[in-house]
Design an enzyme around this catalytic site. Structure first.
Site: not given
Ligand SMILES: *[C@@H]1O[C@H](CO)[C@@H](O)[C@H](O)[C@H]1NC(C)=O
Ligand SMILES: *[C@@H]1O[C@H](CO)[C@@H](O)[C@H](O)[C@H]1NC(C)=O
Ligand SMILES: *[C@@H]1O[C@H](CO)[C@@H](O)[C@H](O)[C@H]1NC(C)=O
Length: 830
Positions: A149, A189, A198, A227, A240, A290, A333, A363, A399
């Site tokens: 890769d 998501d 991929d 995302h 790959n 948040d 937060d 957080e 994330s």
């Protein structure tokens, strides 16, 4: 005839569920109702009675169905139910069974506010200097595994050549042949680009759905729908010729799209356990805003859907939920204000950057189990992007940390498919690696280091997979609920706090079939004119302190906490027996005041006898409606105002989590005005920079004291913290001792001490007991295999000095465990 119609009904029901999806919903033309219908009524009969259209079963939950009606201001179903109740009260109708009696629960669906994605645009300033030995070993690994890769060399989170050791430590797992085969992770998501070179070979369509566009494939359609694809690449990008590899590059990946359009709680419930029999892990890098002022939990349907997945997913072993901790740290937060990350059913994953430093966004909270790598200090996560053959080097925020956890758990499940959801959490606790970074690291009863900022440390894929191979499965989950503790007192402003104590006895836990603690939750009600002023701390019988709530500068909400449930994993492995103390503070002397109403402690953990342990009954909306039910023998609480001048727990080192200290060796993005310096005061022992440099590898204390394998600087932190804890415990002991003496002298109406159970003396027949003095335990004895590096026992020694063993009477009945807490279904309906 009757049988025939039943049969056709059954066939119809099977048919509907076989058709997989409900008819398209249109929230601008119709109202939707999620209704729990109990037999013998059929959804079709109910629909006919109410003039609704039956859309089909809400497969996320048993016996729940979705109905629709043209848009209308009223709640047709609830109105009808209330009307029937009213007429029955007035005796206008005879008391005979009515079809509406089959409505166990109804909820008119509302379009939800959008969740926030937990990515952060990182500042990129890449350093080119690489460690040449590390580069050579990285190349050797790539050759051995035939990884071609093109961006594998940039994927520092898999193998760091710039900061050797600061990675997931995963390549050894791959070399052992564990690459995620047979495990499916579902990315809940904004879509997943299944056409990406991929991802396409690992994409699993059967586990996927698009709840926004209501079509089968969760293709990213909006320009910022990147995302989910990026998260998916981190987990399962294939080996790959495209981009890099995922942590579990032979696992399957599915996608459920919910973040790109209007959804309701019913949709989210369907999404959160979508294809329950096929998806093993659900990856959630999103949540309520948040912004440092939101306090939001999943609705009851979503909570129930998660519990169904925990009880039935993975053939009863339980689905694994992974949530990103949240990116609001720089706005004060805390992941305990987010009901998804603070669920006992989710593994909350926070972030550290490539230098192991705390990134300004990640957080802290007592519900955070573990951290892993993400953006900060000039680099971010390199992964697949939307497009046929596109990569990105700017995936960041918590994330990006969550999915690295997901990939790691996929490897764990390949090694041991029989692990339950709790085994996976146990393994995470036992194998996470604490690291050399200033924080409120505190040694727990089982010898693990815990920090509110970093949980139990960072994930080490090799360590967790190795431990999984020989892990002995934990017994089923048991629980113990305290009664509601009625405090009903004003909260003093400032450093004074209001403390309330509940003592758990050995007998209570035995009756609840409860052996040892994993999670604790604390549900509380506080009335307050400014929620952001409040902080809540929970101190366990072993002296471990959880910061359940921390003050938030932007949270102006003129309400306190309404049946809010906080969670902590900091008490993992404790016995749970003894006094649990809640300390509520109004940290800002600003004239905005309030009252501590009540609280209830719940311990969740391993049962004693698996043969008699039942599954947790589904929670309902009304589980906490029994606040003011004073059981016939109310529990014994003592509420005390900590007098000014008493070393209140706020001065103990455990107060750190909301004041992350900026690490010295990191280029952080945090603004210099961040409240990071606050905690530096107690650590006046900090060495000068020159001393620190030369003493980096030395012992802080003479040799019998362990170094924890960390630098002197961190040792100072650890020992400083322990010393302050000891000091606090001793002071508290003295204080409590004096308080008790004073109380014995004082009359009962002394306003500082409220005795809530005057009637106890006579009432406790049969359930009364006196506690023996608790013996100091060595947590390490329980888990020799994983016992920590040292035998530090400051905590357990000091706790022994506490004059805790007086008040001894409790009502066992209200401390319900196992069987006695079974939900009474009748009360579910409003
Ligand atoms: C909902 O119905 C309205 C009116 O028929 C239509 O204009 C709109 O496109 C529909 N929306 C969806 C999401 O189907
Ligand atoms: C990483 O994995 C290797 C095996 O590949 C193991 O020997 C080592 O202990 C693990 N942990 C660290 C911190 O290197
Ligand atoms: C606290 O309780 C007092 C006395 O009952 C009451 O007057 C006051 O309004 C309460 N404060 C809040 C914020 O509800």
């Amino acid at each position: 005839m009757r049988i025939l119609s039943l049969w056709s009904l059954l066939a119809a029901a099977t048919l509907t569920s076989a058709s997989r999806h409900l008819p398209r919903r249109n929230y601008s033309t119709h109202d939707y109702y999620a209704i729990h219908v109990s037999s013998p009524a059929s959804p079709a009969e109910l629909a006919a009675h109410l003039g609704l259209t039956y859309d089909g079963p809400l497969t996320a939950l048993d016996d729940h169905h979705l109905f629709k009606a043209p848009k209308h201001d009223n709640d047709i179903v609830d109105d009808a139910v209330q009307e029937l109740k009213k007429r029955r009260r007035k005796r206008e109708v005879a008391f005979e069974p009515h079809i509406l009696d089959s409505v166990r629960f109804t909820q008119k669906q509302k379009v939800k506010p959008r969740h926030w994605k937990r990515n952060r645009l990182p500042e990129i300033q890449r350093v080119d200097a690489q460690d040449s030995d590390a580069v050579k070993s990285q190349e050797a690994v790539a050759r051995a595994l035939s990884i071609k890769d093109p961006i594998f060399g940039e994927q520092w989170h898999l193998f760091s050549t710039k900061y050797p050791g600061n990675d997931l430590n995963v390549t050894g797992v791959w070399l052992d042949g564990i690459t995620g085969k047979g495990v499916t992770a579902c990315i809940v998501d904004d879509g997943l680009d299944m056409d990406s070179e991929d991802l396409k070979d690992n994409f699993f369509a059967e586990g996927s759905y698009d709840f926004n566009d209501q079509v089968d494939l969760p293709k990213p359609r909006l320009s910022d729908d990147r995302h989910g694809t990026r998260c998916a690449g981190e987990v399962a990008a294939g080996k790959n010729n495209a981009c890099g590899v995922g942590v579990a590059y032979d696992s399957k990946i599915s996608g459920v799209r919910i973040l790109s359009g209007d959804i309701t709680d019913a949709d989210e419930a369907l999404a959160i356990n979508y294809a329950l029999g096929k998806n093993d892990i659900y990856s959630c890098s999103w949540g309520p805003p948040d912004d440092g002022k939101t306090m939001q939990a999943p609705g009851i349907l979503i909570e129930q859907a998660m519990i169904k997945a925990i009880q039935e997913g993975r053939d009863g072993k339980g689905s694994i939920y992974v949530f990103a901790a949240g990116n609001g740290a720089s706005s004060d937060d805390n992941c305990n204000f987010d009901g998804y990350t603070n669920s006992i059913y989710s593994i909350t994953v926070g972030a550290i950057d490539q230098t192991n430093a705390h990134p300004y966004y990640s957080e802290a909270c007592s519900a955070q189990l573990v951290v892993t790598y993400s953006s900060g200090s000039g680099d971010a996560i390199h992964t697949t992007d939307v497009g046929q053959n596109k990569c990105t080097g700017t995936h960041g925020g918590t994330s990006a940390a969550g999915p690295l956890g997901v990939g790691t758990f996929a490897l764990v499940l390949q090694a041991r498919p029989d692990l339950s959801w709790r085994d996976v959490q146990w393994l995470t606790v036992m194998t996470a690696v604490p690291f050399d970074q200033p924080s409120d690291w505190t040694k727990t009863s089982i010898g693990k280091m815990f920090s509110h900022q970093f949980g139990y440390g960072k994930l080490d894929a090799y360590a967790i997979v190795e431990a999984a191979k020989t892990w002995e499965l934990v017994k089923p989950q048991a629980w113990f609920y305290s009664p509601w503790m009625h405090v009903k007192k004003p909260i003093p402003e400032g450093e004074q706090g209001l403390a309330s104590v509940f003592e758990v006895t050995e007998e209570m836990l035995k009756r609840a079939n409860f052996e040892r603690v994993e999670h604790i939750t604390l549900t509380m009600n506080v009335e307050h004119q400014r929620r952001g002023d409040l902080s809540v701390e929970l101190i366990s019988p072993d002296g471990m302190s959880s910061h359940l709530a921390t003050a938030r500068r932007d949270d102006d909400a003129a309400i306190g906490y309404v049946d809010w449930t906080f969670m902590s994993v900091a008490h993992w492995g404790e016995k749970g027996i003894g006094k649990w103390t809640v300390i509520l503070k109004d940290t800002k002397p600003n004239g905005k005041t309030g009252n501590f109403t009540d609280w209830r402690l719940r311990l969740w953990g391993e049962c004693i006898d698996p043969k008699i342990q039942k599954l947790r009954p589904m929670p309902t909306e009304h589980d906490d409606d029994d606040h003011d039910v004073i059981s016939s023998h109310p529990a014994h609480t003592t509420t005390i105002s900590l007098p000014a001048g008493t070393p209140a727990p706020s001065t103990a080192p455990t107060d750190v989590p909301n004041r992350p200290v900026r690490p010295s060796n990191a280029k952080t993005n945090s603004p210099s005005s961040s409240p990071t310096t606050a905690f530096e005061t107690p650590v006046s022992a900090s060495p000068s920079p020159s001393q620190a440099a030369e003493a980096e590898k030395e012992n802080f204390l003479p040799s019998p004291f362990p170094t924890f394998g960390v630098s002197k600087r961190t040792q100072i932190w650890i020992y400083g913290a322990l010393a302050l804890i000891l000091l606090f415990c001793v002071s508290l002991a003295i204080y409590l001792f004096l308080a008790r003496r004073r109380r014995m002298r004082a009359s009962r109406d002394n306003y500082e001490f409220e005795m809530l159970d005057d009637g106890d003396e006579e009432g406790g027949a049969g359930t009364r007991m006196l506690n023996g003095r608790r013996r100091a335990r060595r947590g390490g004895e329980l888990y020799d295999a994983f016992a920590g590096e040292s035998d530090e026992e400051l905590l357990s020694e000091s706790e022994d000095e506490m004059p805790y063993r007086d008040e001894g009477e409790f009502n066992e009945k209200s401390g319900a465990g196992g069987a006695s807490e079974a939900g009474s279904s009748g009360s579910e309906m409003r």
